[in-house]
Design a protein around this motif. Structure first.
Motif, PDB file in Angstrom:
ATOM      1  N   LYS A  56      15.744  40.433 -75.488  1.00 31.41           N
ATOM      2  CA  LYS A  56      16.331  39.944 -76.740  1.00 31.41           C
ATOM      3  C   LYS A  56      16.315  40.991 -77.872  1.00 31.41           C
ATOM      4  O   LYS A  56      15.805  40.726 -78.968  1.00 31.41           O
ATOM      5  CB  LYS A  56      15.624  38.674 -77.201  1.00 31.41           C
ATOM      6  N   PRO A  57      16.872  42.193 -77.640  1.00 30.29           N
ATOM      7  CA  PRO A  57      16.956  43.158 -78.745  1.00 30.29           C
ATOM      8  C   PRO A  57      17.974  42.689 -79.776  1.00 30.29           C
ATOM      9  O   PRO A  57      18.867  41.896 -79.478  1.00 30.29           O
ATOM     10  CB  PRO A  57      17.427  44.433 -78.048  1.00 30.29           C
ATOM     11  N   GLN A  58      17.828  43.181 -80.993  1.00 28.98           N
ATOM     12  CA  GLN A  58      18.782  42.837 -82.054  1.00 28.98           C
ATOM     13  C   GLN A  58      19.833  43.935 -82.261  1.00 28.98           C
ATOM     14  O   GLN A  58      20.863  43.702 -82.888  1.00 28.98           O
ATOM     15  CB  GLN A  58      18.020  42.580 -83.357  1.00 28.98           C
ATOM     16  N   VAL A  59      19.538  45.114 -81.740  1.00 27.69           N
ATOM     17  CA  VAL A  59      20.463  46.243 -81.795  1.00 27.69           C
ATOM     18  C   VAL A  59      20.482  46.902 -80.417  1.00 27.69           C
ATOM     19  O   VAL A  59      19.437  47.154 -79.834  1.00 27.69           O
ATOM     20  CB  VAL A  59      20.047  47.284 -82.853  1.00 27.69           C
ATOM     21  N   VAL A  60      21.683  47.176 -79.892  1.00 32.46           N
ATOM     22  CA  VAL A  60      21.821  47.917 -78.634  1.00 32.46           C
ATOM     23  C   VAL A  60      22.619  49.184 -78.910  1.00 32.46           C
ATOM     24  O   VAL A  60      23.669  49.139 -79.546  1.00 32.46           O
ATOM     25  CB  VAL A  60      22.520  47.075 -77.546  1.00 32.46           C
ATOM     26  N   ILE A  61      22.098  50.300 -78.428  1.00 28.94           N
ATOM     27  CA  ILE A  61      22.766  51.597 -78.579  1.00 28.94           C
ATOM     28  C   ILE A  61      23.041  52.152 -77.195  1.00 28.94           C
ATOM     29  O   ILE A  61      22.121  52.365 -76.402  1.00 28.94           O
ATOM     30  CB  ILE A  61      21.903  52.575 -79.389  1.00 28.94           C
ATOM     31  N   ASP A  62      24.307  52.366 -76.901  1.00 31.78           N
ATOM     32  CA  ASP A  62      24.700  52.886 -75.589  1.00 31.78           C
ATOM     33  C   ASP A  62      24.826  54.404 -75.649  1.00 31.78           C
ATOM     34  O   ASP A  62      25.864  54.953 -76.008  1.00 31.78           O
ATOM     35  CB  ASP A  62      26.022  52.272 -75.137  1.00 31.78           C
ATOM     36  N   ALA A  63      23.720  55.079 -75.290  1.00 30.60           N
ATOM     37  CA  ALA A  63      23.713  56.538 -75.190  1.00 30.60           C
ATOM     38  C   ALA A  63      23.641  56.967 -73.732  1.00 30.60           C
ATOM     39  O   ALA A  63      23.307  58.110 -73.426  1.00 30.60           O
ATOM     40  CB  ALA A  63      22.523  57.107 -75.969  1.00 30.60           C
ATOM     41  N   ALA A  64      23.939  56.040 -72.830  1.00 30.86           N
ATOM     42  CA  ALA A  64      23.869  56.324 -71.393  1.00 30.86           C
ATOM     43  C   ALA A  64      25.254  56.684 -70.876  1.00 30.86           C
ATOM     44  O   ALA A  64      26.234  56.011 -71.176  1.00 30.86           O
ATOM     45  CB  ALA A  64      23.336  55.106 -70.645  1.00 30.86           C
ATOM     46  N   ALA A  65      25.322  57.740 -70.090  1.00 32.13           N
ATOM     47  CA  ALA A  65      26.605  58.155 -69.509  1.00 32.13           C
ATOM     48  C   ALA A  65      26.367  59.200 -68.437  1.00 32.13           C
ATOM     49  O   ALA A  65      25.346  59.887 -68.438  1.00 32.13           O
ATOM     50  CB  ALA A  65      27.524  58.727 -70.591  1.00 32.13           C
ATOM     51  N   LYS A  66      27.320  59.299 -67.549  1.00 34.59           N
ATOM     52  CA  LYS A  66      27.354  60.422 -66.608  1.00 34.59           C
ATOM     53  C   LYS A  66      28.177  61.505 -67.286  1.00 34.59           C
ATOM     54  O   LYS A  66      29.352  61.308 -67.576  1.00 34.59           O
ATOM     55  CB  LYS A  66      27.994  60.013 -65.286  1.00 34.59           C
TER      56      LYS A  66
END
Length: 316
Positions: A56-66
């Motif tokens: 249950k995070p309140q902020v999600v940061i997508d820094a994942a990538a190939k």
């Protein structure tokens, strides 16, 4: 934003994700979570949904990538397209599923057309053909941008996409087969300097122009986006300054102490002629970079030297 807010950083062990983690900690945020690939496969939709429902995070940061350079994109087009779509789509869909209000998607300047006018404005997205050598990665990232835009439009949530220019810094990838141009040059010049200042061969003509942003400046832009509700769905993040690849090579050569010859292999592709970002949209909101290229290259090379045991020197 309350310093107790729970923040999930996908890709927290990579160069960008780890910089974002450090930036949030520096600002006093302490409830930050992340999972390694052994603990969570972001390509697994059910696993990603279960994690977000449980944490249950309140902020999600997508820094994942190939990620990778021209060679890696050309060699593994399927993985660059499919893996990146799976990772981002699972994170975006799961975040919407748990009714998350704040999502920050990180992409790349390669989303813009190869021959778009310079500097690159956000409005140039989808106005022309992409650069063929990295279109697989670009198409994946474009789909992520459009997903976040669609969620803002349909559900009114604060999902924003940040498109950085070429990033570099501590924890970069210095593997010569898969790295981007700046860390690859650091590695090549370092190895050559330690091999009697042997000549260094670089791809292309050296004439294309590129812009580079230190990853710590990018991380501060992410914190800025998290702490503020940005009015648009897409923002370029860069320095607004570029230089030729030849000038970059000479700057790195000086930083590493290499005194040998630089040879340009014109049989290899140059890629996009120029990629300079228009960063007026972010500047208008108050964010600006702080680290100069010379300072950033020195910082990155110092980090490389401290961690050079991770990279086997190449005999030239």
């Amino acid at each position: 934003m309350n310093k107790d807010v729970k923040i999930y950083i996908a890709g927290h062990k990579g160069m960008v994700g780890s910089a974002v983690w450090r930036a949030f900690e520096k600002e006093g945020y302490h409830n930050i979570i992340g999972f390694g690939s052994k603990d969570l496969d972001l390509r697994d939709q059910a696993a990603v949904k279960d994690m977000l429902a449980q944490e249950k995070p309140q902020v999600v940061i997508d820094a994942a990538a190939k990620v990778g350079g021209i060679m890696a994109n050309n060699t593994y087009p399927y993985q660059f397209l499919m893996d990146n779509m799976l990772i981002q789509n699972n994170l975006i869909e799961a975040s919407l599923h748990v009714d998350l209000d704040k999502f920050i998607f990180l992409g790349s300047s390669c989303i813009y057309p190869k021959l778009a006018p310079q500097p690159l404005k956000e409005d140039y997205l989808l106005t022309g053909p992409l650069e063929p050598t990295n279109e697989w990665y670009a198409i994946a990232k474009i789909s992520g941008v459009k997903l976040c835009e669609a969620i803002r439009k349909q559900f009114g949530k604060d999902y924003v996409s940040l498109m950085p220019t070429n990033l570099y810094g501590p924890f970069d990838n210095f593997d010569l087969q898969t790295s981007h141009v700046l860390p690859a040059m650091i590695r090549k010049f370092h190895d050559a300097a330690n091999n009697g200042n042997a000549p260094v061969t670089l791809w292309g003509s050296g004439t294309p122009m590129r812009e580079f942003l230190h990853v710590d400046d990018m991380a501060k832009a992410v914190v800025f986006a998290a702490e503020n509700k940005l009015p648009e769905h897409l923002y370029n993040v860069g320095t607004g300054e570029d230089l030729t690849i030849k000038d970059l090579a000479q700057t790195i050569q000086k930083a590493t102490g290499h005194e040998g010859e630089i040879v340009w292999d014109s049989t290899k592709p140059d890629g996009t002629p120029r990629k300079l970002m228009d960063i007026s949209r972010m500047h208008g909101l108050g964010w600006k970079h702080r680290i100069s290229l010379e300072e950033g290259i020195k910082d990155t090379y110092d980090w490389f030297l401290e961690n050079s045991n991770s990279y086997k020197e190449v005999k030239i």
